[in-house]
Motif scaffolding. Structure first.
Motif, mmCIF file in Angstrom:
data_model
loop_
_atom_site.group_PDB
_atom_site.id
_atom_site.type_symbol
_atom_site.label_atom_id
_atom_site.label_comp_id
_atom_site.label_asym_id
_atom_site.label_seq_id
_atom_site.Cartn_x
_atom_site.Cartn_y
_atom_site.Cartn_z
ATOM 1 N N GLY A 1 0.814 -1.207 0.000
ATOM 2 C CA GLY A 1 0.000 0.000 0.000
ATOM 3 C C GLY A 1 0.854 1.266 0.000
ATOM 4 N N THR A 2 0.215 2.379 0.275
ATOM 5 C CA THR A 2 0.900 3.671 0.334
ATOM 6 C C THR A 2 0.709 4.278 1.716
ATOM 7 N N MET A 3 1.447 5.350 1.940
ATOM 8 C CA MET A 3 1.363 6.044 3.223
ATOM 9 C C MET A 3 -0.055 6.562 3.485
ATOM 10 N N ALA A 4 -0.745 6.978 2.426
ATOM 11 C CA ALA A 4 -2.010 7.686 2.575
ATOM 12 C C ALA A 4 -3.234 6.782 2.537
ATOM 13 N N MET B 1 5.128 13.053 -3.252
ATOM 14 C CA MET B 1 6.227 12.770 -2.342
ATOM 15 C C MET B 1 6.830 11.413 -2.675
ATOM 16 N N PHE B 2 8.078 11.245 -2.292
ATOM 17 C CA PHE B 2 8.706 9.945 -2.445
ATOM 18 C C PHE B 2 7.960 8.942 -1.567
ATOM 19 N N SER B 3 7.781 7.746 -2.074
ATOM 20 C CA SER B 3 7.076 6.728 -1.303
ATOM 21 C C SER B 3 7.875 6.353 -0.058
ATOM 22 N N ILE B 4 7.239 6.447 1.099
ATOM 23 C CA ILE B 4 7.899 6.047 2.346
ATOM 24 C C ILE B 4 7.266 4.767 2.903
ATOM 25 N N LEU C 1 7.058 7.298 -6.779
ATOM 26 C CA LEU C 1 6.550 8.591 -6.326
ATOM 27 C C LEU C 1 5.057 8.468 -6.066
ATOM 28 N N GLU C 2 4.600 9.012 -4.936
ATOM 29 C CA GLU C 2 3.167 9.022 -4.628
ATOM 30 C C GLU C 2 2.577 10.381 -4.988
#
Length: 378
Positions: A147-150, A275-278, A309-310
């Motif tokens: 998944g992603t941060m968001a 933002m860069f994916s964290i 990139l997100e």
């Protein structure tokens, strides 16, 4: 509220709130695709002194216990502003997690419904947060991709429980992977045309000017309120929230990944943040900034950038929509990220029926829908 040996109790102490925040971390420990929230962020979300959304929201987190062990969590939220705008009496459920036991998920939603009915609500819907800055939508497809941060990650049995409990989808989102081959030729031409036709220009600022960036950030959030207003369930950010977001997040922003399009009078007509994916860094942090979680995140953001990139969001002033202006931030972010070695973009959730946004991906090659999600209501 109890069902046999299952009980659901409201969170009232700081200790219980930390239990609430840690449950997701424990349920998905070492899961290859789940991206954990930071425990501190979850705790702060339910502290009125830390979350400006309490200006127009009421909330109550709950924990579910089975044989004395935490087996589920959920938050009941009433967003009074959104209810007024959308003319509904909805109690939202968010931060919902549970073991694969229909009695647990049912008891959690019963607790939310009862809390909402006591306050005059007649509709249950989620997963939603306080506002659109919180993760929303339950994953319904794409369980085998990180998944992603968001976004929310959940086990496949979650939406199955929703359906068994009589809830139906009220809105659906899709998420895409977008290979970065550079700016598509048609998008590049369109960018030059609309900048010239409407006498627009792109704001430029240096890495160090946080004060200047905060000014643009405030304009961007006001623009988001204006452009997102028609989208399903949207709750506008208050001035207090905008100030809070600008203060907290601008110092962390890589200003190369912020695009602000201005008219001849320097009014913002379009803006985008990425933002860069964290995601991998958050997995390594395991929900904690200390002792070493902060290092994994900082290293990813500042030095060892990932290849993904997100895209957080794109906003366009209503009178400039359908005029090609949205191509400008897409093109600029694509070009910069290609030069920086970014090979893949993540779209993050977009409403399935938001044709204005969906059409942007027609410029790009090999775009793939990789995740789907929904909110459910009863």
């Amino acid at each position: 509220m109890a069902d046999g040996n299952i009980s659901v109790v409201p969170v009232v102490s700081a200790r219980d709130l930390r239990r609430f925040a840690r449950f997701n971390i424990r349920l998905y420990r070492n899961h290859p695709y789940a991206v954990p929230d930071l425990i501190r962020d979850t705790v702060h979300s339910f502290m009125p002194s830390r979350n400006a959304a309490f200006e127009f929201c009421d909330a109550q987190p709950f924990l579910a216990y089975k044989d004395g062990k935490v087996v589920g969590r959920v938050a009941a939220i009433i967003n009074r502003k959104a209810n007024e705008v959308w003319k509904v009496r909805t109690v939202r459920f968010g931060w919902i997690d549970f073991i694969d036991d229909i009695r647990v998920s049912g008891a959690l939603l019963d607790a939310v419904a009862a809390w909402g009915m006591e306050r005059g609500m007649d509709r249950l819907e989620g997963p939603f947060g306080f506002t659109d800055f919180d993760p929303e939508g339950m994953l319904t497809d794409g369980f085998d991709i990180i998944g992603t941060m968001a976004t929310i990650y959940n086990y496949p049995y979650y939406p199955q429980h929703m359906e068994r409990l009589g809830l139906q989808p009220s809105a659906k989102w899709v998420e895409r992977h977008v290979p970065n081959y550079g700016v598509p030729e048609k998008m590049g031409r369109l960018t030059d045309i609309v900048l010239d036709r409407y006498n627009l220009h792109v704001a430029k600022f240096t890495h160090s000017k946080n004060a200047e960036a905060r000014i643009y950030a405030r304009k961007l959030f006001h623009l988001v309120n204006e452009s997102f207003a028609p989208l399903y369930g949207y709750s506008a950010f208050s001035d207090k929230q905008i100030e809070d977001f600008s203060r907290r997040y601008v110092p962390l922003l890589d200003k190369r990944l912020a695009v602000f399009v201005l008219d001849k009078d320097d009014n913002m007509v379009a803006g985008a943040l990425a933002m860069f994916s964290i995601a991998r860094a958050l997995q390594k942090a395991r929900g904690r900034l200390f002792p070493f979680g902060w290092w994994h995140i900082l290293k990813t953001l500042k030095w060892r950038h990932p290849s993904t990139l997100e895209m957080l969001f794109v906003a366009v002033k209503p009178e400039y929509q359908n005029k090609g202006v949205s191509a400008v931030p897409f093109a600029l972010l694509t070009q910069w990220s290609k030069d920086a070695g970014i090979r893949m973009g993540e779209s993050n959730p977009e409403l399935e029926d938001n044709i204005k946004v969906q059409s942007q991906w027609n410029y790009f090659k090999d775009v793939e829908i990789v995740r789907k999600r929904a909110v459910f209501y009863k």
